[in-house]
Write an enzyme that holds these catalytic residues in place. Structure first.
Site, PDB file in Angstrom:
ATOM      1  N   SER A  58       0.812  -1.219   0.000  1.00 25.15           N
ATOM      2  CA  SER A  58       0.000   0.000   0.000  1.00 25.15           C
ATOM      3  C   SER A  58       0.847   1.271   0.000  1.00 25.15           C
ATOM      4  CB  SER A  58      -0.899  -0.013   1.246  1.00 25.15           C
ATOM      5  OG  SER A  58      -1.310   1.296   1.565  1.00 25.15           O
ATOM      6  N   GLY A  59       0.538   2.175  -0.928  1.00 24.99           N
ATOM      7  CA  GLY A  59       1.244   3.455  -0.966  1.00 24.99           C
ATOM      8  C   GLY A  59       0.935   4.290   0.263  1.00 24.99           C
ATOM      9  N   LEU A  60      -0.342   4.302   0.660  1.00 25.80           N
ATOM     10  CA  LEU A  60      -0.730   5.070   1.844  1.00 25.80           C
ATOM     11  C   LEU A  60       0.036   4.572   3.072  1.00 25.80           C
ATOM     12  CD1 LEU A  60      -2.605   6.997   3.463  1.00 25.80           C
ATOM     13  CD2 LEU A  60      -4.217   5.108   3.642  1.00 25.80           C
ATOM     14  N   ASP A  70       0.596  10.663   1.592  1.00 24.78           N
ATOM     15  CA  ASP A  70       0.364   9.816   0.420  1.00 24.78           C
ATOM     16  C   ASP A  70       0.225  10.705  -0.819  1.00 24.78           C
ATOM     17  OD1 ASP A  70      -0.152   7.613  -1.137  1.00 24.78           O
ATOM     18  OD2 ASP A  70      -2.221   7.361  -0.472  1.00 24.78           O
ATOM     19  N   ASP A  97       1.245  -1.077  -5.023  1.00 30.54           N
ATOM     20  CA  ASP A  97       0.480   0.122  -5.351  1.00 30.54           C
ATOM     21  C   ASP A  97       1.450   1.089  -6.031  1.00 30.54           C
ATOM     22  OD1 ASP A  97      -0.937   2.448  -5.361  1.00 30.54           O
ATOM     23  OD2 ASP A  97      -1.264   2.536  -3.192  1.00 30.54           O
ATOM     24  N   ASP A  99       0.750   3.824  -7.574  1.00 31.02           N
ATOM     25  CA  ASP A  99       0.143   5.155  -7.730  1.00 31.02           C
ATOM     26  C   ASP A  99      -0.190   5.404  -9.213  1.00 31.02           C
ATOM     27  OD1 ASP A  99       0.217   5.516  -5.041  1.00 31.02           O
ATOM     28  OD2 ASP A  99       2.011   6.752  -5.008  1.00 31.02           O
ATOM     29  N   GLU A 126      -3.078   3.886 -11.210  1.00 30.17           N
ATOM     30  CA  GLU A 126      -4.388   4.550 -11.182  1.00 30.17           C
ATOM     31  C   GLU A 126      -4.424   5.688 -12.189  1.00 30.17           C
ATOM     32  OE1 GLU A 126      -3.611   5.180  -6.995  1.00 30.17           O
ATOM     33  OE2 GLU A 126      -3.919   7.345  -7.225  1.00 30.17           O
ATOM     34  N   LYS A 132       0.152  12.370  -7.151  1.00 26.07           N
ATOM     35  CA  LYS A 132      -1.219  12.008  -6.798  1.00 26.07           C
ATOM     36  C   LYS A 132      -1.556  12.481  -5.380  1.00 26.07           C
ATOM     37  CE  LYS A 132      -1.984   8.950  -4.209  1.00 26.07           C
ATOM     38  NZ  LYS A 132      -2.017   7.491  -4.157  1.00 26.07           N
ATOM     39  N   ASN A 134      -4.121  11.020  -2.117  1.00 24.66           N
ATOM     40  CA  ASN A 134      -4.913   9.854  -1.730  1.00 24.66           C
ATOM     41  C   ASN A 134      -6.379  10.062  -2.117  1.00 24.66           C
ATOM     42  OD1 ASN A 134      -6.735   8.373   0.403  1.00 24.66           O
ATOM     43  ND2 ASN A 134      -4.812   7.250   0.268  1.00 24.66           N
ATOM     44  N   SER A 135      -6.991   9.017  -2.614  1.00 29.03           N
ATOM     45  CA  SER A 135      -8.325   9.132  -3.198  1.00 29.03           C
ATOM     46  C   SER A 135      -9.404   9.517  -2.179  1.00 29.03           C
ATOM     47  CB  SER A 135      -8.724   7.803  -3.845  1.00 29.03           C
ATOM     48  OG  SER A 135      -7.746   7.426  -4.772  1.00 29.03           O
ATOM     49  N   ARG A 170      -6.379   0.862 -12.295  1.00 23.05           N
ATOM     50  CA  ARG A 170      -7.333   1.340 -11.279  1.00 23.05           C
ATOM     51  C   ARG A 170      -8.142   2.505 -11.841  1.00 23.05           C
ATOM     52  NH1 ARG A 170      -5.309   2.876  -5.234  1.00 23.05           N
ATOM     53  NH2 ARG A 170      -6.503   4.781  -4.920  1.00 23.05           N
ATOM     54  N   HIS A 201     -12.541   1.611  -7.805  1.00 20.79           N
ATOM     55  CA  HIS A 201     -12.467   2.185  -6.462  1.00 20.79           C
ATOM     56  C   HIS A 201     -13.749   2.948  -6.145  1.00 20.79           C
ATOM     57  CE1 HIS A 201     -10.417   2.675  -2.859  1.00 20.79           C
ATOM     58  NE2 HIS A 201      -9.472   3.543  -3.172  1.00 20.79           N
TER      59      HIS A 201
HETATM   60  C1  SPV Z   1      -3.361   2.470  -0.769  1.00 20.65           C
HETATM   61  O1  SPV Z   1      -3.485   1.578   0.061  1.00 20.65           O
HETATM   62  O2  SPV Z   1      -2.419   3.254  -0.786  1.00 20.65           O
HETATM   63  C2  SPV Z   1      -4.386   2.654  -1.778  1.00 20.65           C
HETATM   64  C3  SPV Z   1      -5.735   2.270  -1.485  1.00 20.65           C
HETATM   65  O3  SPV Z   1      -4.099   3.176  -2.818  1.00 20.65           O
HETATM   66  S1  SPV Z   1      -6.569   3.691  -0.997  1.00 20.65           S
HETATM   67  O4  SPV Z   1      -5.893   4.301   0.105  1.00 20.65           O
HETATM   68  O5  SPV Z   1      -7.883   3.199  -0.674  1.00 20.65           O
HETATM   69  O6  SPV Z   1      -6.634   4.611  -2.112  1.00 20.65           O
HETATM   70 MG    MG Z   2      -2.388   4.189  -2.814  1.00 21.98          MG
END
Ligand code: SPV
Ligand code: MG
Length: 570
Positions: A58-60, A70, A97, A99, A126, A132, A134-135, A170, A201
């Site tokens: 996971s990037g986050l 993130d 991930d 990104d 994505e 980026k 975070n979504s 994504r 997502h």
């Molecule tokens: C992550 O885990 O970094 C993701 C998933 O990209 S989310 O945080 O839901 O975008």
């Molecule tokens: Mg991410």
């Protein structure tokens, strides 16, 4: 590159499919698959230990663990480095991930090559813009141009050196406030560009738009989801909707924040470590997780003999055997044990015995034999989550007692050993402490359970397990010497010091004494029906039995109330 670097013996030919293949199978297979978040080598190990078949890098979580946002504050090579630690630490396939792919098509193809070199089995990119965000932050984040993003996908697929490398595209349309039509249009385009799967997502609190997408998508290629926000939807709903893979995206980093916060503030408040010791894993557990045994064995192979460090004589490295007495029915549990022994009752998705074996394993007791009896076929090694396990059978369990069960394991009762009832659970530190006591026979006794039966408390001690010792429990840090057993059972009733929890440790000499004592009991014709307190009482007449006091943090499962407690025990 395939197996965790510390675990793989040199030159072992592998029959396991490559990580690339395993990730592809997980995503393309007919069963719903799961990827668990990891963000470091350590968390990757824990994901594997828990039984997952793959990792979400996971990037986050990686950013948070580095103390960063993130927002691509960590460079792509820093992310690559974290992913490499994870690949080294575990043998699982990792879906990273990626990104946005860190730029345009050119950055994506370089990323794919570098990931493949490091054994990372796949990447998810994505359709947003670098850098980026975070979504889950803000609304209506700008999307990448669809055609340009298709170019990133094509470049990534053209660059992959391994045919099984997985590229997941994504789609951020729904989460950025666009229509279902737009989400479908993009998913279709990315699929046509060569993406192996679509990650759709959503940040809605319910799964409505994901389920609507699933219906309209019609299984054109595998769909991956991330139900962080719509977590309350039962997994079965996604399975029925034909989802390929669920990503549990950030729960290990979140859990670690909870644990670190609580521990740091408690130590700060109390200016002491005493309160947290029982709550945290032992230093020994860290050595086990990082496989220090392997380093020691390698040292013996590669270092000149004179410079091999002496083996530490701590509990971390010495071989300790385990014997679990698991023959009993547990009739008080009624329907729960109609078709299985008490040790196989379910506790949060795993049999009680599996939890017990986990604690033994983490304390370094790995060579374990289980003595079965009632419904022995229900003790299935596959359900216990441990590799090697010896099964021994007391086929006369209905008419015999614990000593008879222990006699079934007498051939294995050599060397340092731990003997435990199969219906007991305890915190790991209790066994760590028992292994550290300098005594040939030592039993763990709960000093808080000393009231004679009939006192009305929910947890009355079992009369046969009552213990009287030569000194009472003392909470003083100066008193670290074990007490000595005086009597057990009825004879301890008048002056109980506590209750034996069904766990004992023997040195090699202690194991020999136990074998001798059981042989005497057999010769006297009393072994068949004797229980372990009777054996310990007899032993204590000839050899000192030490008492190691504990205060709680254990339970045994005799009644339905105990079972409810066991389900909450961690
Ligand atoms: C992550 O885990 O970094 C993701 C998933 O990209 S989310 O945080 O839901 O975008
Ligand atoms: Mg991410």
């Amino acid at each position: 590159m395939e197996a965790a670097t510390t675990a793989a013996p040199p030159h072992r030919p592998s029959t396991t499919p490559s990580r690339f293949r395993r990730l592809r199978d997980l995503i393309e297979g007919p069963e719903l698959g799961f990827l668990m978040e990891a963000h470091s080598g350590l968390s990757a190990k824990l994901v594997e230990e828990a039984g997952f078949a793959g990792i979400w890098g996971s990037g986050l979580s990686m950013s948070a663990a580095l103390g960063l946002r993130d927002n691509n504050e960590a460079s792509w090579t820093q992310v690559l480095e974290q992913a490499e630690y994870m690949a080294d630490a575990s043998s699982l396939p990792i879906l990273l991930d990626g990104d946005t792919g860190y730029g345009n098509f050119n950055n994506v193809r370089r990323l794919v090559r570098k990931l493949t070199e490091r054994g990372i089995a796949g990447v998810c990119i994505e359709d947003k813009l670098f850098p980026k965000t975070n979504s889950f932050i803000g609304e209506a984040q700008p999307l990448a141009d669809m055609e340009e993003f298709c170019g990133r996908i094509r470049a990534g697929k053209d660059a992959q050196p391994d045919d099984d490398f997985v590229l997941v595209a994504r789609v951020e349309a729904l989460i950025s406030g666009h229509s279902m039509e737009e989400a479908l249009r993009r998913a279709e385009a990315y699929h046509a560009a060569g993406a192996d799967a679509i990650l759709m997502h959503s940040k809605k609190r319910h799964a409505g738009e994901i389920l609507a997408f699933m219906e309209r998508w019609g299984g054109r290629c595998p769909v991956v989801i991330v139900p962080t926000m719509y977590y309350s939807t039962p997994t079965e709903v996604f399975r029925n909707a034909g989802v390929s893979t669920i990503i549990w995206a950030n729960h290990l980093v979140r859990a670690s924040i909870t644990a670190m916060r609580e521990t740091a503030s408690r130590i700060h408040r109390e200016q002491s470590l005493a309160g947290v010791e029982a709550e945290v894993v032992s230093v020994k557990d860290i050595f086990a997780l990082t496989d220090n045994d392997e380093l020691e064995a390698a040292g013996e192979r590669y270092l000149p003999a004179a410079s091999v460090p002496a083996r530490p004589v701590g509990p971390a490295v010495r071989p300790v055997r385990g014997i679990v007495l698991a023959a009993s029915h547990g009739a008080e549990l009624g329907a729960y044990t109609a078709d299985k022994p008490k040790c196989m009752v379910d506790l949060r998705g795993r049999p009680l015995l599996s939890h017990l074996l986990g604690v033994l394993g983490r304390a370094g007791v790995r060579d374990v034999a289980v003595v079965r009896g009632y419904c022995k076929q229900a003790i299935e090694p596959a359900r216990l989550g441990v590799g090697e396990l010896v099964m021994l059978d007391n086929d006369d369990h209905a008419t015999t007692g614990e000593v008879a069960s222990l006699l079934c394991a007498v051939e294995r009762l050599h060397g340092e050993s731990v003997i435990v009832y199969g219906d007991v659970l305890f915190r790991r530190y209790i066994l760590d402490a028992l292994l550290a006591v300098e005594a040939d026979i030592v039993i763990a006794v709960d000093a808080l359970r000393q009231r004679a039966p009939g006192g009305g408390s929910r947890h009355e001690p079992n009369p046969r397990d009552l213990v009287a010792a030569d000194k009472a429990f003392s909470a003083s840090y100066l008193d670290d010497q074990p007490a000595r057993l005086v009597s057990m059972g009825e004879r301890a009733r008048e002056t109980p010091s506590g209750e034996w929890i069904g766990l004992l440790r023997l040195s090699a000499r202690g194991a020999e004494w136990v074998r001798e004592e059981m042989a005497s009991m057999q010769a006297e014709g009393i072994a068949a029906t004797a229980d372990l307190p009777a054996l310990l009482s007899r032993l204590n007449e000839r050899h000192p039995v030490a008492v190691h006091y504990i205060t709680g943090h254990w339970l045994d499962v005799d009644t339905i109330t105990d079972l409810a407690d066991a389900r909450n025990f961690s």
